[in-house]
Design a protein around this motif. Sequence first.
Motif, PDB file in Angstrom:
ATOM      1  N   ASP A  88     -21.885  -3.983  41.598  1.00  0.00           N
ATOM      2  CA  ASP A  88     -21.517  -2.762  42.303  1.00  0.00           C
ATOM      3  C   ASP A  88     -22.576  -2.307  43.296  1.00  0.00           C
ATOM      4  OD1 ASP A  88     -19.051  -2.524  41.195  1.00  0.00           O
ATOM      5  OD2 ASP A  88     -19.682  -1.258  39.551  1.00  0.00           O
ATOM      6  N   ILE A  89     -23.805  -2.260  42.872  1.00  0.00           N
ATOM      7  CA  ILE A  89     -24.824  -1.707  43.756  1.00  0.00           C
ATOM      8  C   ILE A  89     -25.305  -2.740  44.770  1.00  0.00           C
ATOM      9  CG2 ILE A  89     -27.139  -0.728  43.847  1.00  0.00           C
ATOM     10  CD1 ILE A  89     -26.520   0.667  41.208  1.00  0.00           C
ATOM     11  N   ALA A  90     -25.736  -3.895  44.304  1.00  0.00           N
ATOM     12  CA  ALA A  90     -26.314  -4.888  45.216  1.00  0.00           C
ATOM     13  C   ALA A  90     -25.255  -5.466  46.162  1.00  0.00           C
ATOM     14  CB  ALA A  90     -26.991  -5.995  44.424  1.00  0.00           C
ATOM     15  N   ALA A  91     -24.142  -5.904  45.617  1.00  0.00           N
ATOM     16  CA  ALA A  91     -23.104  -6.493  46.464  1.00  0.00           C
ATOM     17  C   ALA A  91     -22.457  -5.435  47.349  1.00  0.00           C
ATOM     18  CB  ALA A  91     -22.048  -7.186  45.606  1.00  0.00           C
ATOM     19  N   GLY A  92     -22.245  -4.248  46.808  1.00  0.00           N
ATOM     20  CA  GLY A  92     -21.681  -3.170  47.612  1.00  0.00           C
ATOM     21  C   GLY A  92     -22.571  -2.809  48.781  1.00  0.00           C
ATOM     22  N   THR A  93     -23.860  -2.760  48.545  1.00  0.00           N
ATOM     23  CA  THR A  93     -24.800  -2.493  49.630  1.00  0.00           C
ATOM     24  C   THR A  93     -24.783  -3.622  50.645  1.00  0.00           C
ATOM     25  OG1 THR A  93     -26.195  -1.234  48.123  1.00  0.00           O
ATOM     26  CG2 THR A  93     -27.204  -1.978  50.167  1.00  0.00           C
ATOM     27  N   GLY A  94     -24.694  -4.849  50.161  1.00  0.00           N
ATOM     28  CA  GLY A  94     -24.635  -5.991  51.069  1.00  0.00           C
ATOM     29  C   GLY A  94     -23.407  -5.960  51.957  1.00  0.00           C
TER      30      GLY A  94
ATOM     31  N   THR B 167     -25.132  -6.404  29.237  1.00  0.00           N
ATOM     32  CA  THR B 167     -24.386  -7.155  30.246  1.00  0.00           C
ATOM     33  C   THR B 167     -23.546  -6.228  31.116  1.00  0.00           C
ATOM     34  OG1 THR B 167     -22.617  -7.557  28.641  1.00  0.00           O
ATOM     35  CG2 THR B 167     -24.280  -9.269  28.897  1.00  0.00           C
ATOM     36  N   ALA B 168     -23.061  -5.130  30.542  1.00  0.00           N
ATOM     37  CA  ALA B 168     -22.292  -4.169  31.328  1.00  0.00           C
ATOM     38  C   ALA B 168     -23.192  -3.478  32.352  1.00  0.00           C
ATOM     39  CB  ALA B 168     -21.636  -3.139  30.422  1.00  0.00           C
ATOM     40  N   ILE B 169     -24.397  -3.149  31.945  1.00  0.00           N
ATOM     41  CA  ILE B 169     -25.346  -2.519  32.864  1.00  0.00           C
ATOM     42  C   ILE B 169     -25.738  -3.512  33.952  1.00  0.00           C
ATOM     43  CG2 ILE B 169     -27.644  -1.508  33.066  1.00  0.00           C
ATOM     44  CD1 ILE B 169     -27.259  -0.487  30.190  1.00  0.00           C
ATOM     45  N   TYR B 170     -26.021  -4.737  33.567  1.00  0.00           N
ATOM     46  CA  TYR B 170     -26.397  -5.769  34.540  1.00  0.00           C
ATOM     47  C   TYR B 170     -25.268  -6.017  35.525  1.00  0.00           C
ATOM     48  CZ  TYR B 170     -27.743 -10.313  36.398  1.00  0.00           C
ATOM     49  OH  TYR B 170     -28.063 -11.341  37.238  1.00  0.00           O
ATOM     50  N   SER B 171     -24.049  -6.088  35.013  1.00  0.00           N
ATOM     51  CA  SER B 171     -22.887  -6.312  35.874  1.00  0.00           C
ATOM     52  C   SER B 171     -22.734  -5.171  36.868  1.00  0.00           C
ATOM     53  CB  SER B 171     -21.629  -6.431  35.023  1.00  0.00           C
ATOM     54  OG  SER B 171     -20.489  -6.473  35.831  1.00  0.00           O
ATOM     55  N   PHE B 172     -22.917  -3.951  36.410  1.00  0.00           N
ATOM     56  CA  PHE B 172     -22.805  -2.806  37.310  1.00  0.00           C
ATOM     57  C   PHE B 172     -23.880  -2.851  38.382  1.00  0.00           C
ATOM     58  CE2 PHE B 172     -24.207   1.467  38.481  1.00  0.00           C
ATOM     59  CZ  PHE B 172     -23.056   1.919  39.092  1.00  0.00           C
TER      60      PHE B 172
ATOM     61  N   ILE C 255     -15.205   1.394  53.278  1.00  0.00           N
ATOM     62  CA  ILE C 255     -13.988   0.715  52.820  1.00  0.00           C
ATOM     63  C   ILE C 255     -14.251  -0.768  52.609  1.00  0.00           C
ATOM     64  CG2 ILE C 255     -11.655   0.046  53.534  1.00  0.00           C
ATOM     65  CD1 ILE C 255     -11.453   2.832  54.847  1.00  0.00           C
ATOM     66  N   CYS C 256     -15.001  -1.378  53.523  1.00  0.00           N
ATOM     67  CA  CYS C 256     -15.369  -2.794  53.365  1.00  0.00           C
ATOM     68  C   CYS C 256     -16.189  -3.013  52.104  1.00  0.00           C
ATOM     69  CB  CYS C 256     -16.149  -3.281  54.577  1.00  0.00           C
ATOM     70  SG  CYS C 256     -15.151  -3.453  56.054  1.00  0.00           S
ATOM     71  N   SER C 257     -17.088  -2.088  51.828  1.00  0.00           N
ATOM     72  CA  SER C 257     -17.917  -2.189  50.637  1.00  0.00           C
ATOM     73  C   SER C 257     -17.076  -2.125  49.369  1.00  0.00           C
ATOM     74  CB  SER C 257     -18.956  -1.068  50.635  1.00  0.00           C
ATOM     75  OG  SER C 257     -19.656  -1.037  49.422  1.00  0.00           O
ATOM     76  N   MET C 258     -16.154  -1.165  49.319  1.00  0.00           N
ATOM     77  CA  MET C 258     -15.298  -1.029  48.140  1.00  0.00           C
ATOM     78  C   MET C 258     -14.377  -2.228  47.971  1.00  0.00           C
ATOM     79  SD  MET C 258     -14.265   2.979  48.084  1.00  0.00           S
ATOM     80  CE  MET C 258     -14.378   3.395  49.817  1.00  0.00           C
ATOM     81  N   ALA C 259     -13.777  -2.673  49.074  1.00  0.00           N
ATOM     82  CA  ALA C 259     -12.858  -3.813  49.001  1.00  0.00           C
ATOM     83  C   ALA C 259     -13.599  -5.091  48.629  1.00  0.00           C
ATOM     84  CB  ALA C 259     -12.144  -3.983  50.339  1.00  0.00           C
ATOM     85  N   GLY C 260     -14.799  -5.265  49.157  1.00  0.00           N
ATOM     86  CA  GLY C 260     -15.584  -6.448  48.836  1.00  0.00           C
ATOM     87  C   GLY C 260     -15.974  -6.521  47.378  1.00  0.00           C
ATOM     88  N   VAL C 261     -16.392  -5.401  46.827  1.00  0.00           N
ATOM     89  CA  VAL C 261     -16.774  -5.374  45.410  1.00  0.00           C
ATOM     90  C   VAL C 261     -15.566  -5.618  44.521  1.00  0.00           C
ATOM     91  CG1 VAL C 261     -17.646  -3.876  43.576  1.00  0.00           C
ATOM     92  CG2 VAL C 261     -18.812  -3.946  45.758  1.00  0.00           C
TER      93      VAL C 261
END
Length: 74
Positions: free
Chosen positions: A25-31, A16-21, A48-54
Amino acid sequence: MSAKKREIVIIVVKATAIYSFVVIDIAAGTGFYMTAKLFDAGVIIASICSMAGVESLKRGPALVRNLTNRERKT
């Protein structure tokens, strides 16, 4: 001749930790990054938007829970 003792360290990571990351982090951050770039933002602003959004996705539900519990108690 002396035998050297070698220790083996095993680290267990829950799936679950891997899935959450991966998802958050990756999919939503890229979005978030691509959305900011879509609105013609620079690389630094998009990052900055990516980091703040995640971070808002991670901490947002707890913040909402705390705010709603405070309103009910008063």
